[in-house]
Write an enzyme that holds these catalytic residues in place. Structure first.
Site, short mmCIF file in Angstrom:
data_model
loop_
_atom_site.label_atom_id
_atom_site.label_comp_id
_atom_site.label_asym_id
_atom_site.label_seq_id
_atom_site.Cartn_x
_atom_site.Cartn_y
_atom_site.Cartn_z
N CYS A 210 11.79 10.28 0.35
CA CYS A 210 11.07 11.46 -0.45
C CYS A 210 11.02 12.62 0.39
O CYS A 210 10.79 13.48 -0.21
CB CYS A 210 9.48 10.72 -0.60
SG CYS A 210 8.90 10.53 1.04
N LYS B 268 1.38 -4.91 -4.11
CA LYS B 268 2.31 -5.19 -4.92
C LYS B 268 3.64 -4.31 -4.48
O LYS B 268 3.55 -3.14 -4.69
CB LYS B 268 1.99 -4.93 -6.31
CG LYS B 268 2.96 -5.30 -7.24
CD LYS B 268 3.35 -4.61 -8.39
CE LYS B 268 4.17 -3.32 -8.59
NZ LYS B 268 5.50 -3.73 -8.20
N1 NAD Z 1 5.74 10.76 -0.93
C1 NAD Z 1 6.18 9.84 -0.24
O1 NAD Z 1 5.87 9.52 0.84
C2 NAD Z 1 7.23 8.84 -1.10
C3 NAD Z 1 7.77 7.82 -0.27
C4 NAD Z 1 8.63 7.08 -0.92
C5 NAD Z 1 9.15 7.13 -2.33
N2 NAD Z 1 8.39 8.26 -2.88
C6 NAD Z 1 8.96 8.40 -4.37
O2 NAD Z 1 9.17 7.32 -4.94
C7 NAD Z 1 10.08 7.14 -5.80
C8 NAD Z 1 10.95 6.00 -5.73
O3 NAD Z 1 10.35 4.91 -5.64
P1 NAD Z 1 10.07 3.86 -7.04
O4 NAD Z 1 11.25 4.42 -8.02
O5 NAD Z 1 9.78 2.58 -6.42
O6 NAD Z 1 8.91 4.69 -7.79
P2 NAD Z 1 8.12 4.08 -9.06
O7 NAD Z 1 6.99 5.05 -9.07
O8 NAD Z 1 9.30 3.70 -10.06
O9 NAD Z 1 7.43 2.72 -8.25
C9 NAD Z 1 6.58 2.61 -7.10
C10 NAD Z 1 5.99 1.34 -7.36
O10 NAD Z 1 4.92 1.53 -8.29
C11 NAD Z 1 4.94 0.43 -9.53
N3 NAD Z 1 4.57 1.10 -10.58
C12 NAD Z 1 5.50 1.58 -11.40
N4 NAD Z 1 4.63 2.03 -12.70
C13 NAD Z 1 3.47 1.61 -12.53
C14 NAD Z 1 2.19 1.77 -13.24
N5 NAD Z 1 2.05 2.12 -14.30
N6 NAD Z 1 1.00 1.11 -12.68
C15 NAD Z 1 1.15 0.69 -11.38
N7 NAD Z 1 1.98 0.59 -10.75
C16 NAD Z 1 3.45 0.90 -11.00
C17 NAD Z 1 6.27 -0.26 -9.08
O11 NAD Z 1 6.35 -1.31 -9.49
C18 NAD Z 1 6.40 0.16 -7.66
O12 NAD Z 1 6.08 -0.99 -7.04
C19 NAD Z 1 10.65 8.55 -5.65
O13 NAD Z 1 10.20 9.66 -6.55
C20 NAD Z 1 10.08 9.15 -4.34
O14 NAD Z 1 10.12 10.49 -4.12
C21 NAD Z 1 7.62 9.02 -2.25
O1 2VS Z 2 10.09 8.22 1.23
C1 2VS Z 2 9.29 8.53 1.79
C2 2VS Z 2 9.11 8.40 3.28
C3 2VS Z 2 7.65 8.43 3.77
C4 2VS Z 2 7.53 8.09 5.11
C5 2VS Z 2 6.43 7.84 5.67
O2 2VS Z 2 5.25 7.64 4.82
C6 2VS Z 2 6.27 7.78 7.30
O3 2VS Z 2 7.25 8.04 7.80
O4 2VS Z 2 5.28 7.14 7.59
#
Ligand code: NAD
Ligand code: 2VS
Length: 487
Positions: free
Chosen positions: A289, A179
Protein backbone atom coordinates in the site's frame (compact mmCIF):
# COMPACT_ATOMS: atom_id res chain seq x y z
CA UNK A 1 -5.08 -37.72 -8.29
CA UNK A 2 -4.47 -37.12 -4.56
CA UNK A 3 -6.90 -34.74 -2.86
CA UNK A 4 -5.37 -31.25 -2.30
CA UNK A 5 -4.39 -30.28 1.22
CA UNK A 6 -7.29 -28.72 3.13
CA UNK A 7 -6.97 -25.53 5.19
CA UNK A 8 -9.52 -25.79 8.01
CA UNK A 9 -11.34 -23.23 10.09
CA UNK A 10 -10.39 -22.82 13.75
CA UNK A 11 -13.41 -22.14 15.96
CA UNK A 12 -13.56 -22.30 19.76
CA UNK A 13 -10.31 -24.25 19.98
CA UNK A 14 -11.27 -26.83 17.32
CA UNK A 15 -10.15 -27.28 13.72
CA UNK A 16 -13.18 -27.67 11.46
CA UNK A 17 -13.17 -29.17 7.98
CA UNK A 18 -16.92 -29.17 7.35
CA UNK A 19 -18.19 -26.81 4.68
CA UNK A 20 -17.79 -25.65 1.12
CA UNK A 21 -14.26 -25.37 -0.20
CA UNK A 22 -12.46 -22.94 -2.45
CA UNK A 23 -9.25 -23.40 -4.41
CA UNK A 24 -5.95 -21.82 -3.49
CA UNK A 25 -4.03 -21.30 -6.75
CA UNK A 26 -0.31 -20.65 -7.20
CA UNK A 27 0.42 -17.27 -8.84
CA UNK A 28 3.74 -18.70 -10.03
CA UNK A 29 2.38 -21.37 -12.37
CA UNK A 30 -1.39 -21.56 -11.88
CA UNK A 31 -1.37 -24.99 -10.21
CA UNK A 32 -3.75 -25.97 -7.39
CA UNK A 33 -1.92 -25.57 -4.07
CA UNK A 34 -4.65 -26.48 -1.60
CA UNK A 35 -8.27 -25.86 -0.74
CA UNK A 36 -9.65 -23.85 2.15
CA UNK A 37 -12.94 -24.28 3.96
CA UNK A 38 -15.28 -21.37 3.24
CA UNK A 39 -17.01 -20.52 6.52
CA UNK A 40 -20.77 -20.13 6.16
CA UNK A 41 -22.93 -17.73 8.18
CA UNK A 42 -23.54 -20.31 10.94
CA UNK A 43 -19.84 -21.07 11.34
CA UNK A 44 -18.96 -17.37 11.49
CA UNK A 45 -21.72 -16.85 14.06
CA UNK A 46 -20.33 -19.71 16.17
CA UNK A 47 -16.83 -18.22 15.96
CA UNK A 48 -18.10 -14.82 17.11
CA UNK A 49 -20.12 -16.42 19.91
CA UNK A 50 -17.07 -18.42 21.04
CA UNK A 51 -15.03 -15.21 21.10
CA UNK A 52 -17.75 -13.47 23.10
CA UNK A 53 -17.99 -16.35 25.59
CA UNK A 54 -14.21 -16.50 26.00
CA UNK A 55 -14.19 -12.94 27.37
CA UNK A 56 -16.10 -14.27 30.39
CA UNK A 57 -13.78 -17.28 30.76
CA UNK A 58 -10.18 -17.58 32.04
CA UNK A 59 -8.91 -15.12 29.40
CA UNK A 60 -10.96 -12.36 30.99
CA UNK A 61 -8.96 -12.86 34.19
CA UNK A 62 -5.49 -12.89 32.58
CA UNK A 63 -3.23 -10.00 33.61
CA UNK A 64 -1.25 -8.08 30.99
CA UNK A 65 1.96 -9.94 31.93
CA UNK A 66 0.14 -13.29 31.62
CA UNK A 67 -1.21 -12.34 28.17
CA UNK A 68 2.26 -11.12 27.19
CA UNK A 69 3.85 -14.40 28.23
CA UNK A 70 1.39 -16.29 26.03
CA UNK A 71 2.02 -13.99 23.06
CA UNK A 72 5.75 -14.50 23.42
CA UNK A 73 5.01 -18.23 23.35
CA UNK A 74 3.13 -17.71 20.09
CA UNK A 75 6.12 -15.79 18.72
CA UNK A 76 8.38 -18.64 19.83
CA UNK A 77 6.06 -21.04 18.01
CA UNK A 78 6.29 -19.07 14.79
CA UNK A 79 10.07 -18.93 15.16
CA UNK A 80 10.17 -22.70 15.66
CA UNK A 81 8.23 -23.20 12.39
CA UNK A 82 9.96 -20.37 10.54
CA UNK A 83 10.57 -22.41 7.38
CA UNK A 84 6.99 -23.75 7.32
CA UNK A 85 5.62 -20.21 7.46
CA UNK A 86 8.07 -19.04 4.78
CA UNK A 87 6.94 -21.91 2.56
CA UNK A 88 3.27 -21.06 3.15
CA UNK A 89 3.70 -17.35 2.40
CA UNK A 90 5.84 -18.03 -0.67
CA UNK A 91 3.39 -20.63 -2.00
CA UNK A 92 0.41 -18.27 -1.76
CA UNK A 93 2.12 -15.10 -3.01
CA UNK A 94 4.98 -16.34 -5.19
CA UNK A 95 7.30 -13.79 -3.57
CA UNK A 96 11.04 -14.36 -3.52
CA UNK A 97 12.10 -16.63 -0.67
CA UNK A 98 14.52 -14.01 0.66
CA UNK A 99 11.67 -11.49 0.99
CA UNK A 100 9.56 -13.82 3.13
CA UNK A 101 12.61 -14.67 5.21
CA UNK A 102 13.73 -11.09 5.79
CA UNK A 103 10.40 -9.24 6.01
CA UNK A 104 7.25 -11.28 6.49
CA UNK A 105 8.46 -13.69 9.15
CA UNK A 106 10.61 -11.36 11.27
CA UNK A 107 7.78 -8.83 11.32
CA UNK A 108 5.16 -11.42 12.31
CA UNK A 109 7.32 -12.41 15.27
CA UNK A 110 8.05 -8.77 16.13
CA UNK A 111 4.35 -7.89 15.95
CA UNK A 112 3.59 -10.30 18.78
CA UNK A 113 6.64 -9.53 20.88
CA UNK A 114 6.47 -5.73 20.51
CA UNK A 115 2.85 -5.38 21.56
CA UNK A 116 3.14 -7.97 24.32
CA UNK A 117 5.89 -5.84 25.85
CA UNK A 118 4.21 -2.49 25.18
CA UNK A 119 1.02 -3.70 26.88
CA UNK A 120 2.96 -4.62 30.00
CA UNK A 121 4.93 -1.35 30.01
CA UNK A 122 1.81 0.72 29.38
CA UNK A 123 0.96 3.20 32.18
CA UNK A 124 -2.13 5.37 32.21
CA UNK A 125 -3.10 8.90 33.14
CA UNK A 126 -4.19 10.25 36.48
CA UNK A 127 -4.56 13.75 37.90
CA UNK A 128 -5.65 15.66 40.97
CA UNK A 129 -8.16 18.48 40.63
CA UNK A 130 -8.28 20.99 43.51
CA UNK A 131 -11.85 22.17 44.27
CA UNK A 132 -12.97 25.66 45.19
CA UNK A 133 -14.17 24.30 48.56
CA UNK A 134 -10.68 23.05 49.33
CA UNK A 135 -11.57 19.49 48.40
CA UNK A 136 -9.73 17.40 45.88
CA UNK A 137 -10.78 15.21 42.97
CA UNK A 138 -8.58 12.30 41.96
CA UNK A 139 -9.03 11.18 38.34
CA UNK A 140 -7.52 8.04 36.90
CA UNK A 141 -7.82 6.08 33.65
CA UNK A 142 -9.12 2.51 33.54
CA UNK A 143 -8.32 0.48 30.43
CA UNK A 144 -10.49 -2.52 29.52
CA UNK A 145 -10.65 -4.72 26.41
CA UNK A 146 -13.01 -3.58 23.65
CA UNK A 147 -14.46 -7.12 23.46
CA UNK A 148 -14.63 -9.22 20.27
CA UNK A 149 -12.50 -7.75 17.47
CA UNK A 150 -13.04 -8.71 13.82
CA UNK A 151 -9.65 -8.76 12.08
CA UNK A 152 -9.79 -8.73 8.27
CA UNK A 153 -6.51 -8.84 6.35
CA UNK A 154 -5.46 -8.40 2.69
CA UNK A 155 -3.30 -10.63 0.49
CA UNK A 156 -0.26 -8.47 -0.14
CA UNK A 157 1.54 -9.05 3.19
CA UNK A 158 -0.70 -11.77 4.56
CA UNK A 159 1.02 -12.80 7.81
CA UNK A 160 2.61 -9.41 8.53
CA UNK A 161 -0.68 -7.57 8.32
CA UNK A 162 -2.74 -10.21 10.14
CA UNK A 163 -0.32 -10.26 13.08
CA UNK A 164 0.04 -6.44 13.02
CA UNK A 165 -3.54 -6.43 14.27
CA UNK A 166 -3.57 -9.66 16.27
CA UNK A 167 -0.60 -8.68 18.45
CA UNK A 168 -2.11 -5.58 20.07
CA UNK A 169 -5.70 -6.87 19.99
CA UNK A 170 -4.77 -9.91 22.10
CA UNK A 171 -2.20 -8.05 24.22
CA UNK A 172 -4.99 -5.71 25.36
CA UNK A 173 -7.23 -8.62 26.40
CA UNK A 174 -9.64 -8.78 23.47
CA UNK A 175 -10.76 -11.93 21.71
CA UNK A 176 -10.59 -12.10 17.93
CA UNK A 177 -12.19 -13.63 14.86
CA UNK A 178 -9.78 -13.37 11.92
CA UNK A 179 -10.48 -13.59 8.23
CA UNK A 180 -7.41 -13.64 6.00
CA UNK A 181 -7.71 -12.92 2.29
CA UNK A 182 -9.14 -15.70 0.16
CA UNK A 183 -6.06 -15.27 -2.02
CA UNK A 184 -3.60 -16.14 0.78
CA UNK A 185 -5.07 -18.47 3.43
CA UNK A 186 -2.06 -20.68 4.15
CA UNK A 187 0.00 -18.77 6.71
CA UNK A 188 -3.10 -17.96 8.77
CA UNK A 189 -3.91 -21.68 8.91
CA UNK A 190 -0.41 -22.35 10.23
CA UNK A 191 -0.83 -19.57 12.77
CA UNK A 192 -3.93 -21.33 14.11
CA UNK A 193 -1.80 -24.44 14.69
CA UNK A 194 0.78 -22.36 16.57
CA UNK A 195 -1.90 -20.62 18.64
CA UNK A 196 -3.47 -23.96 19.48
CA UNK A 197 -0.15 -25.45 20.54
CA UNK A 198 0.77 -22.36 22.58
CA UNK A 199 -2.34 -22.90 24.66
CA UNK A 200 -4.38 -19.83 23.73
CA UNK A 201 -7.69 -20.49 25.59
CA UNK A 202 -10.50 -21.79 23.40
CA UNK A 203 -12.47 -19.00 21.73
CA UNK A 204 -9.80 -16.31 22.20
CA UNK A 205 -8.45 -16.74 18.68
CA UNK A 206 -10.76 -17.91 15.90
CA UNK A 207 -10.01 -18.25 12.18
CA UNK A 208 -12.58 -18.24 9.39
CA UNK A 209 -11.68 -18.45 5.71
CA UNK A 210 -13.79 -17.06 2.90
CA UNK A 211 -14.53 -14.09 0.72
CA UNK A 212 -15.98 -10.66 1.32
CA UNK A 213 -19.51 -9.81 0.18
CA UNK A 214 -22.03 -12.59 0.86
CA UNK A 215 -19.32 -14.69 2.51
CA UNK A 216 -17.31 -14.90 5.74
CA UNK A 217 -16.06 -11.30 5.56
CA UNK A 218 -19.51 -9.77 5.42
CA UNK A 219 -21.00 -12.26 7.91
CA UNK A 220 -18.24 -11.27 10.33
CA UNK A 221 -18.69 -7.50 10.04
CA UNK A 222 -22.45 -7.85 10.45
CA UNK A 223 -22.23 -10.04 13.59
CA UNK A 224 -23.97 -8.20 16.46
CA UNK A 225 -21.47 -9.30 19.14
CA UNK A 226 -18.38 -7.80 17.54
CA UNK A 227 -17.16 -4.62 19.21
CA UNK A 228 -14.70 -3.45 16.56
CA UNK A 229 -13.31 -4.12 13.11
CA UNK A 230 -9.65 -3.73 12.23
CA UNK A 231 -9.43 -3.90 8.46
CA UNK A 232 -6.72 -3.52 5.86
CA UNK A 233 -7.64 -3.51 2.20
CA UNK A 234 -9.12 -1.45 -0.59
CA UNK A 235 -10.76 1.86 0.15
CA UNK A 236 -14.03 0.80 -1.43
CA UNK A 237 -14.07 -2.29 0.80
CA UNK A 238 -13.52 -0.04 3.79
CA UNK A 239 -16.56 1.93 2.71
CA UNK A 240 -18.63 -1.27 2.47
CA UNK A 241 -17.52 -2.34 5.95
CA UNK A 242 -18.37 1.08 7.37
CA UNK A 243 -21.91 0.61 6.08
CA UNK A 244 -22.08 -2.90 7.59
CA UNK A 245 -21.11 -1.72 11.08
CA UNK A 246 -22.79 1.69 11.02
CA UNK A 247 -26.05 0.61 12.66
CA UNK A 248 -24.11 -0.97 15.52
CA UNK A 249 -21.77 2.04 15.80
CA UNK A 250 -18.75 -0.27 16.04
CA UNK A 251 -15.15 0.94 16.46
CA UNK A 252 -13.18 0.78 13.20
CA UNK A 253 -9.51 1.00 12.30
CA UNK A 254 -8.88 1.11 8.54
CA UNK A 255 -5.63 0.93 6.58
CA UNK A 256 -6.71 1.42 2.99
CA UNK A 257 -5.46 2.21 -0.48
CA UNK A 258 -2.90 4.73 -1.67
CA UNK A 259 -1.42 6.49 -4.69
CA UNK A 260 1.84 7.40 -3.06
CA UNK A 261 4.32 9.98 -4.36
CA UNK A 262 8.09 10.17 -4.33
CA UNK A 263 9.63 13.63 -4.74
CA UNK A 264 13.25 13.81 -5.94
CA UNK A 265 14.99 17.17 -5.72
CA UNK A 266 18.03 18.02 -7.84
CA UNK A 267 20.19 18.21 -4.72
CA UNK A 268 19.35 14.63 -3.66
CA UNK A 269 22.07 12.01 -3.51
CA UNK A 270 21.35 10.79 -7.04
CA UNK A 271 22.26 7.11 -6.76
CA UNK A 272 20.56 6.80 -3.37
CA UNK A 273 17.41 8.38 -4.74
CA UNK A 274 17.36 6.15 -7.82
CA UNK A 275 17.83 3.05 -5.70
CA UNK A 276 15.24 4.26 -3.22
CA UNK A 277 12.60 5.02 -5.84
CA UNK A 278 13.28 1.73 -7.63
CA UNK A 279 12.73 -0.08 -4.33
CA UNK A 280 9.61 1.92 -3.40
CA UNK A 281 8.09 1.36 -6.86
CA UNK A 282 8.85 -2.33 -7.42
CA UNK A 283 9.17 -3.86 -3.91
CA UNK A 284 6.95 -6.94 -3.53
CA UNK A 285 6.08 -6.46 -7.22
CA UNK A 286 4.49 -3.12 -6.32
CA UNK A 287 1.96 -4.82 -4.03
CA UNK A 288 2.46 -2.74 -0.92
CA UNK A 289 0.00 0.00 0.00
CA UNK A 290 3.01 2.25 0.63
CA UNK A 291 4.54 1.71 -2.82
CA UNK A 292 5.31 4.69 -5.04
CA UNK A 293 3.14 5.02 -8.15
CA UNK A 294 3.78 8.76 -8.73
CA UNK A 295 7.34 10.09 -9.05
CA UNK A 296 8.08 13.82 -9.31
CA UNK A 297 11.65 14.76 -10.27
CA UNK A 298 13.07 18.28 -10.30
CA UNK A 299 13.55 19.27 -13.95
CA UNK A 300 17.38 19.66 -14.05
CA UNK A 301 17.85 15.95 -13.32
CA UNK A 302 14.64 14.62 -14.89
CA UNK A 303 16.06 13.01 -18.06
CA UNK A 304 19.04 11.53 -16.20
CA UNK A 305 16.76 10.16 -13.48
CA UNK A 306 14.32 8.56 -15.94
CA UNK A 307 17.22 6.82 -17.71
CA UNK A 308 18.69 5.61 -14.42
CA UNK A 309 15.35 4.30 -13.11
CA UNK A 310 14.72 2.57 -16.45
CA UNK A 311 18.04 0.78 -16.11
CA UNK A 312 17.18 -0.30 -12.56
CA UNK A 313 13.76 -1.60 -13.62
CA UNK A 314 15.20 -3.55 -16.54
CA UNK A 315 17.85 -5.09 -14.30
CA UNK A 316 15.20 -6.59 -12.00
CA UNK A 317 14.89 -10.34 -12.40
CA UNK A 318 11.40 -11.88 -12.37
CA UNK A 319 11.33 -15.58 -11.55
CA UNK A 320 10.68 -18.52 -9.30
CA UNK A 321 10.69 -17.71 -5.57
CA UNK A 322 13.75 -19.88 -4.88
CA UNK A 323 15.74 -18.77 -7.93
CA UNK A 324 19.12 -17.18 -7.17
CA UNK A 325 19.05 -13.42 -7.63
CA UNK A 326 15.30 -13.22 -8.21
CA UNK A 327 13.90 -9.76 -7.46
CA UNK A 328 10.31 -9.96 -8.62
CA UNK A 329 7.64 -12.52 -7.97
CA UNK A 330 4.29 -12.60 -9.77
CA UNK A 331 1.27 -10.55 -8.85
CA UNK A 332 -0.96 -12.39 -6.40
CA UNK A 333 -3.35 -13.78 -9.00
CA UNK A 334 -4.16 -13.76 -12.71
CA UNK A 335 -7.26 -11.76 -11.83
CA UNK A 336 -5.12 -9.06 -10.23
CA UNK A 337 -2.69 -9.27 -13.13
CA UNK A 338 -5.56 -8.63 -15.53
CA UNK A 339 -6.40 -5.50 -13.51
CA UNK A 340 -2.80 -4.27 -13.75
CA UNK A 341 -2.65 -5.12 -17.48
CA UNK A 342 -5.84 -3.12 -18.00
CA UNK A 343 -3.97 -0.08 -16.66
CA UNK A 344 -1.07 -0.84 -18.99
CA UNK A 345 -3.57 -0.60 -21.86
CA UNK A 346 -5.26 2.46 -20.38
CA UNK A 347 -1.94 4.28 -20.09
CA UNK A 348 -1.37 3.88 -23.81
CA UNK A 349 -4.88 5.17 -24.50
CA UNK A 350 -4.22 8.16 -22.22
CA UNK A 351 -1.07 8.95 -24.20
CA UNK A 352 1.67 7.69 -21.90
CA UNK A 353 5.25 7.36 -23.07
CA UNK A 354 6.19 3.80 -22.05
CA UNK A 355 9.77 4.11 -20.82
CA UNK A 356 9.98 0.39 -20.08
CA UNK A 357 7.69 -2.60 -19.46
CA UNK A 358 3.96 -2.55 -20.06
CA UNK A 359 3.68 -6.22 -20.85
CA UNK A 360 4.04 -9.75 -19.46
CA UNK A 361 7.37 -11.57 -19.60
CA UNK A 362 7.61 -14.79 -21.63
CA UNK A 363 9.44 -17.55 -19.77
CA UNK A 364 8.66 -20.50 -22.05
CA UNK A 365 7.84 -22.65 -19.03
CA UNK A 366 5.16 -23.16 -16.33
CA UNK A 367 5.58 -19.55 -15.20
CA UNK A 368 3.71 -18.48 -18.32
CA UNK A 369 0.64 -19.87 -16.48
CA UNK A 370 1.42 -17.55 -13.57
CA UNK A 371 0.66 -13.86 -12.99
CA UNK A 372 3.91 -12.11 -13.89
CA UNK A 373 4.20 -8.63 -15.38
CA UNK A 374 7.25 -6.58 -16.22
CA UNK A 375 8.17 -3.56 -14.06
CA UNK A 376 6.80 -0.57 -15.90
CA UNK A 377 7.63 3.15 -16.06
CA UNK A 378 5.59 5.82 -17.80
CA UNK A 379 6.07 9.53 -18.45
CA UNK A 380 4.11 12.13 -20.35
CA UNK A 381 0.72 11.78 -18.69
CA UNK A 382 -1.20 14.76 -17.31
CA UNK A 383 -1.88 14.82 -13.56
CA UNK A 384 -5.58 14.17 -14.19
CA UNK A 385 -4.93 10.91 -16.09
CA UNK A 386 -6.57 7.90 -14.43
CA UNK A 387 -3.20 6.10 -14.37
CA UNK A 388 -1.84 8.97 -12.25
CA UNK A 389 -4.84 9.16 -9.93
CA UNK A 390 -6.07 5.59 -9.42
CA UNK A 391 -4.31 2.93 -7.33
CA UNK A 392 -2.94 0.20 -9.64
CA UNK A 393 -1.14 -1.91 -7.02
CA UNK A 394 1.51 -3.31 -9.33
CA UNK A 395 5.16 -2.69 -10.32
CA UNK A 396 4.48 0.57 -12.10
CA UNK A 397 5.13 4.28 -11.68
CA UNK A 398 4.65 7.49 -13.62
CA UNK A 399 7.44 10.08 -13.58
CA UNK A 400 6.80 13.80 -14.11
CA UNK A 401 9.16 16.82 -13.90
CA UNK A 402 8.56 19.76 -11.56
CA UNK A 403 10.16 23.18 -11.14
CA UNK A 404 9.61 24.33 -7.56
CA UNK A 405 8.47 23.29 -4.08
CA UNK A 406 5.06 24.92 -4.16
CA UNK A 407 4.23 23.30 -7.50
CA UNK A 408 5.26 19.83 -6.45
CA UNK A 409 3.51 20.11 -3.08
CA UNK A 410 0.27 21.07 -4.81
CA UNK A 411 0.58 18.15 -7.23
CA UNK A 412 1.48 15.60 -4.52
CA UNK A 413 -1.53 16.69 -2.44
CA UNK A 414 -3.85 16.64 -5.47
CA UNK A 415 -4.95 13.06 -4.75
CA UNK A 416 -7.99 11.42 -3.15
CA UNK A 417 -5.50 9.30 -1.17
CA UNK A 418 -3.17 10.32 1.63
CA UNK A 419 -1.11 7.36 2.81
CA UNK A 420 2.64 7.84 2.28
CA UNK A 421 5.23 10.06 0.63
CA UNK A 422 9.01 9.77 0.20
CA UNK A 423 11.11 12.96 -0.07
CA UNK A 424 14.64 12.71 -1.53
CA UNK A 425 16.75 15.78 -0.79
CA UNK A 426 19.87 16.67 1.17
CA UNK A 427 18.29 19.98 2.23
CA UNK A 428 16.75 18.78 5.50
CA UNK A 429 15.28 22.22 6.19
CA UNK A 430 13.22 21.76 3.03
CA UNK A 431 12.39 18.15 3.97
CA UNK A 432 11.01 19.14 7.38
CA UNK A 433 9.09 22.07 5.85
CA UNK A 434 7.47 19.88 3.20
CA UNK A 435 6.85 16.90 5.50
CA UNK A 436 4.49 19.03 7.56
CA UNK A 437 2.51 20.12 4.49
CA UNK A 438 2.18 16.83 2.61
CA UNK A 439 -1.35 15.46 3.28
CA UNK A 440 -0.37 11.90 4.17
CA UNK A 441 -0.06 9.77 7.28
CA UNK A 442 3.53 8.66 6.72
CA UNK A 443 6.48 10.65 5.33
CA UNK A 444 9.92 9.19 4.73
CA UNK A 445 12.94 11.42 4.07
CA UNK A 446 15.78 9.77 2.15
CA UNK A 447 14.27 6.42 3.04
CA UNK A 448 11.24 4.23 2.31
CA UNK A 449 9.41 1.57 4.32
CA UNK A 450 11.74 1.90 7.27
CA UNK A 451 9.58 0.95 10.24
CA UNK A 452 9.51 1.52 14.00
CA UNK A 453 6.48 -0.33 15.35
CA UNK A 454 6.02 2.29 18.07
CA UNK A 455 5.20 5.04 15.55
CA UNK A 456 1.71 5.93 14.30
CA UNK A 457 0.84 4.14 11.05
CA UNK A 458 -2.10 4.91 8.82
CA UNK A 459 -3.46 7.21 6.17
CA UNK A 460 -5.60 10.29 5.58
CA UNK A 461 -8.43 10.88 3.11
CA UNK A 462 -9.34 7.62 1.27
CA UNK A 463 -6.24 5.92 2.72
CA UNK A 464 -7.68 5.13 6.08
CA UNK A 465 -9.27 5.92 9.40
CA UNK A 466 -7.26 5.97 12.61
CA UNK A 467 -3.68 5.06 13.40
CA UNK A 468 -2.16 1.84 14.66
CA UNK A 469 1.33 1.35 15.99
CA UNK A 470 2.76 1.82 19.48
CA UNK A 471 0.37 3.44 21.94
CA UNK A 472 -2.06 4.13 19.07
CA UNK A 473 -2.71 0.38 18.85
CA UNK A 474 -3.02 0.05 22.62
CA UNK A 475 -5.57 2.86 22.62
CA UNK A 476 -7.57 1.50 19.66
CA UNK A 477 -7.81 -1.98 21.16
CA UNK A 478 -8.86 -0.64 24.58
CA UNK A 479 -12.12 0.61 26.02
CA UNK A 480 -10.91 3.54 28.12
CA UNK A 481 -12.81 4.96 31.11
CA UNK A 482 -12.06 7.76 33.53
CA UNK A 483 -12.75 7.34 37.24
CA UNK A 484 -13.16 10.48 39.34
CA UNK A 485 -12.95 10.17 43.13
CA UNK A 486 -13.81 12.99 45.52
CA UNK A 487 -11.20 12.85 48.30
N1 NAD B 1 -3.10 1.00 4.10
C1 NAD B 1 -2.50 -0.15 4.28
O1 NAD B 1 -1.74 -0.35 5.25
C2 NAD B 1 -2.75 -1.29 3.32
C3 NAD B 1 -1.99 -2.44 3.48
C4 NAD B 1 -2.20 -3.48 2.57
C5 NAD B 1 -3.12 -3.39 1.53
N2 NAD B 1 -3.85 -2.26 1.43
C6 NAD B 1 -4.80 -2.12 0.34
O2 NAD B 1 -5.48 -3.38 0.13
C7 NAD B 1 -5.76 -3.53 -1.26
C8 NAD B 1 -5.24 -4.87 -1.73
O3 NAD B 1 -5.70 -5.87 -0.84
P1 NAD B 1 -7.02 -6.71 -1.17
O4 NAD B 1 -7.22 -6.80 -2.65
O5 NAD B 1 -7.00 -7.96 -0.35
O6 NAD B 1 -8.16 -5.76 -0.61
P2 NAD B 1 -9.72 -6.11 -0.55
O7 NAD B 1 -10.35 -4.92 0.03
O8 NAD B 1 -10.21 -6.66 -1.82
O9 NAD B 1 -9.81 -7.33 0.52
C9 NAD B 1 -9.20 -7.20 1.78
C10 NAD B 1 -9.89 -8.18 2.73
O10 NAD B 1 -11.24 -7.75 2.90
C11 NAD B 1 -12.14 -8.83 2.65
N3 NAD B 1 -13.38 -8.24 2.16
C12 NAD B 1 -13.64 -7.82 0.90
N4 NAD B 1 -14.89 -7.29 0.84
C13 NAD B 1 -15.41 -7.35 2.11
C14 NAD B 1 -16.66 -6.98 2.71
N5 NAD B 1 -17.62 -6.40 2.00
N6 NAD B 1 -16.83 -7.21 4.04
C15 NAD B 1 -15.85 -7.78 4.78
N7 NAD B 1 -14.66 -8.18 4.27
C16 NAD B 1 -14.44 -7.95 2.95
C17 NAD B 1 -11.40 -9.69 1.66
O11 NAD B 1 -11.90 -11.00 1.67
C18 NAD B 1 -9.97 -9.61 2.20
O12 NAD B 1 -9.81 -10.50 3.29
C19 NAD B 1 -5.07 -2.38 -1.95
O13 NAD B 1 -6.00 -1.35 -2.19
C20 NAD B 1 -4.06 -1.88 -0.94
O14 NAD B 1 -3.75 -0.51 -1.08
C21 NAD B 1 -3.67 -1.18 2.30
O1 2VS C 1 0.69 -2.87 2.17
C1 2VS C 1 0.71 -2.17 3.20
C2 2VS C 1 1.70 -2.33 4.19
C3 2VS C 1 1.45 -2.06 5.48
C4 2VS C 1 2.52 -2.22 6.39
C5 2VS C 1 2.36 -2.17 7.74
O2 2VS C 1 1.16 -2.03 8.32
C6 2VS C 1 3.51 -2.29 8.63
O3 2VS C 1 4.68 -2.35 8.15
O4 2VS C 1 3.28 -2.31 9.86
Amino acid sequence: MSRPALLPLYINGRFEEEGARFDNISPVDGRLLSQAVEADAAQVARAVQAASDALQGPWGRYSAPERAALLHKVADGIQARFDDFVAAEVADTGRPLHLARTLDLPRAIANFRTFADLAVAQIDDCCETPQADGGLLFNYTVRKPLGVVAVIAPWNLPLLLLTWKLGPALAMGNTVVCKPSEETPSSAALLAEVMDKAGIPAGVFNLVHGFGPGSAGEFLTRAPQISAVSFTGESRTGSAIMKAVADGVKDISFELGGKNAAVVFADADFDTAVAGVARSSFFNTGQVCLCTERVYVERPIFDRFVAALKARAEALKPGYPDEDGVDLGPLVSRQHRDKVLSYFALAREEGAVVVTGGETPRFGDARDQGAYVRPTIWTGLPDHARCVREEIFGPVCHIAPFDDEEEVLRRVNDSPYGLACALWTQRLDRAHRLARRVQVGIVWVNAWYARDLRTPFGGSKLSGLGREGGRHSLDFYSDISNVCVKL
